[in-house]
Scaffold this motif. Sequence first.
Motif, short mmCIF file in Angstrom:
data_model
loop_
_atom_site.label_atom_id
_atom_site.label_comp_id
_atom_site.label_asym_id
_atom_site.label_seq_id
_atom_site.Cartn_x
_atom_site.Cartn_y
_atom_site.Cartn_z
N LEU A 73 0.75 -1.10 -0.02
CA LEU A 73 0.13 0.14 0.08
C LEU A 73 0.87 1.20 0.13
N SER A 74 0.43 2.28 -0.87
CA SER A 74 1.19 3.51 -0.55
C SER A 74 0.60 4.35 0.38
N PRO A 75 1.17 5.42 1.11
CA PRO A 75 0.94 5.74 2.14
C PRO A 75 -0.42 6.63 2.02
N GLU A 76 -0.69 7.13 0.71
CA GLU A 76 -2.37 7.47 0.72
C GLU A 76 -3.22 6.54 0.78
N GLU A 77 -3.05 5.08 0.65
CA GLU A 77 -3.77 4.03 0.56
C GLU A 77 -4.12 3.38 2.07
N HIS A 78 -3.13 3.96 2.97
CA HIS A 78 -3.40 3.32 4.51
C HIS A 78 -4.73 3.67 4.89
N PRO A 79 -5.11 2.64 5.75
CA PRO A 79 -6.49 2.64 6.30
C PRO A 79 -5.98 3.46 7.42
N ASP A 80 -6.82 4.32 8.15
CA ASP A 80 -6.50 5.28 9.57
C ASP A 80 -7.30 4.45 10.64
N GLN A 81 -8.10 3.60 10.28
CA GLN A 81 -8.76 2.66 11.30
C GLN A 81 -9.06 1.11 10.75
N LEU A 82 -8.56 0.24 11.30
CA LEU A 82 -8.36 -1.19 11.07
C LEU A 82 -9.25 -1.81 11.97
N ILE A 83 -9.90 -2.76 11.43
CA ILE A 83 -10.73 -3.74 12.14
C ILE A 83 -10.29 -5.14 12.00
N ILE A 84 -10.15 -5.86 13.20
CA ILE A 84 -9.47 -7.21 13.12
C ILE A 84 -10.49 -8.18 13.75
N LEU A 85 -10.76 -9.40 13.23
CA LEU A 85 -11.61 -10.28 13.62
C LEU A 85 -10.86 -11.26 14.45
N ASP A 86 -11.31 -11.62 15.65
CA ASP A 86 -10.74 -12.38 16.65
C ASP A 86 -11.54 -13.70 17.04
N GLY A 87 -10.76 -14.92 16.59
CA GLY A 87 -11.39 -16.05 16.68
C GLY A 87 -10.68 -17.04 15.76
N THR A 88 -11.12 -18.29 15.53
CA THR A 88 -10.87 -19.27 14.60
C THR A 88 -11.18 -18.89 13.37
N TRP A 89 -10.61 -19.51 12.35
CA TRP A 89 -11.00 -18.89 10.76
C TRP A 89 -12.38 -19.15 10.56
N HIS A 90 -13.12 -20.29 11.04
CA HIS A 90 -14.42 -20.51 10.93
C HIS A 90 -15.41 -19.39 11.85
N HIS A 91 -14.64 -18.93 12.84
CA HIS A 91 -15.46 -17.75 13.53
C HIS A 91 -15.51 -16.55 12.81
N ALA A 92 -14.39 -16.18 12.04
CA ALA A 92 -14.29 -15.12 11.37
C ALA A 92 -14.95 -15.20 10.08
N LYS A 93 -15.27 -16.12 9.54
CA LYS A 93 -16.17 -16.43 8.39
C LYS A 93 -17.68 -16.00 9.14
N THR A 94 -17.96 -16.42 9.98
CA THR A 94 -19.39 -16.25 10.37
C THR A 94 -19.49 -14.81 10.97
N LEU A 95 -18.54 -14.39 11.43
CA LEU A 95 -18.60 -12.79 11.79
C LEU A 95 -18.76 -11.96 10.36
N MET A 96 -18.03 -12.34 9.44
CA MET A 96 -18.14 -11.48 8.44
C MET A 96 -19.61 -12.01 7.50
N ARG A 97 -20.00 -13.15 7.58
CA ARG A 97 -21.11 -13.54 7.28
C ARG A 97 -22.51 -12.47 7.73
N ASP A 98 -22.48 -12.65 9.11
CA ASP A 98 -23.50 -12.07 9.96
C ASP A 98 -23.41 -10.63 10.21
N ILE A 99 -22.52 -10.09 9.83
CA ILE A 99 -22.42 -8.61 10.12
C ILE A 99 -22.23 -7.76 8.71
N PRO A 100 -23.38 -7.36 8.07
CA PRO A 100 -23.33 -6.75 6.72
C PRO A 100 -22.60 -5.61 6.61
N ARG A 101 -22.26 -4.85 7.54
CA ARG A 101 -21.47 -3.47 7.26
C ARG A 101 -19.96 -4.06 7.03
N LEU A 102 -19.59 -5.13 7.60
CA LEU A 102 -18.17 -5.44 7.49
C LEU A 102 -17.95 -5.92 5.91
#
Length: 348
Positions: free
Chosen positions: A65-94
């Motif tokens: 990423l170039s400096p201009e492309e850097h996000p200034d707020q980052l969201i991280i999902l905590d859990g197993t890979w299966h947990h992460a997929k369910t969080l992404m699936r169930d939270i439309p905003r993500l």
Amino acid sequence: MLILQHRRERFHPFNTARIVNQALSRCKLICEHNIDLATRLEKMAFSERVGILYPGEQAKLMTELSPEEHPDQLIILDGTWHHAKTLMRDIPRLQMLPRYRLAPAKPGQYRIRREPNAHALSTLEATVAALKSLEGDTEHLDTLLAAFAKMVDRQFAYAPTNWRSNARRRAGGSNVPRVLRDDATSIVIAYGEQQRGDKVRGRARRAQKPLPVFWTAKRLGTADWFQATIQSESLADKDFRTRLKLKDEHLEQTISPESFREAWQAFLRPSDCVVVYHPSTAKLLHNADADFAPCLTLKSVNTLAHPKGGSLDALIAANELATFPRDGTRASLRLANLEAFVEFLRCI
């Protein structure tokens, strides 16, 4: 930095998101059911350059990423890979956020937990790698990694050589009922308050066939709740209502025993298992002719953290388990304790 933690991960003894949350000054950790998280995130204000660390074909490699492309707020999902997929699936905003990924140069060091592949990283390792890409001058990141490595080494020092085959770690181990390993949405946790006993010569005596006067339940993994105040002469006793911490609104919605049975049966699904802590709670359903599903009691479950016959309140306090009561009733508080215990057992 915002960490969204899967509800089953919060009780895991080797979870690293707690370390990250305590170590970083600009970090927030939220742990709720997926549906509740979705509702909460819809109301939250985010930066215009917010992104999520989540691999995939559309995810941009953070080191490119170039400096201009850097996000200034980052969201991280905590859990197993299966947990992460369910969080992404169930939270439309993500699903609408820009995605970023890492490309580890070497395998992760999270050797005390199983990972989906050799280059999978713990939440702590992923957070440090992301921060090094975005903020190369952030202090003490290597110190955080050193503390993580020391924790892993200590766990190996105390673990038996065959720890991966330890019966206590095996899904469906003899100490934890197998039904708790099934789909969470088929588990309904419940707690009921029984009617007041009669007084004989100034001493309280339990009714010969106690019936429920207040019943509350929750379906795990969903936002489905059940609550009913059931007609009973006991509710006329102010001291009794105070002990149960019932409010006027609970009394205004009182229903008949017949209506309770109909509503409770309609709430349950054919595949459900009702989970209670004490046998007396299960007996209330039986006495009310409302035992429409198999019922599992957990008081006799024996684990290292919960000796047979031990107090549920003591277990919650000793293990510092988080509880989330729905309201201030005594039943809600006890149901929250039961939920924390069930999630704890599901993680063993």
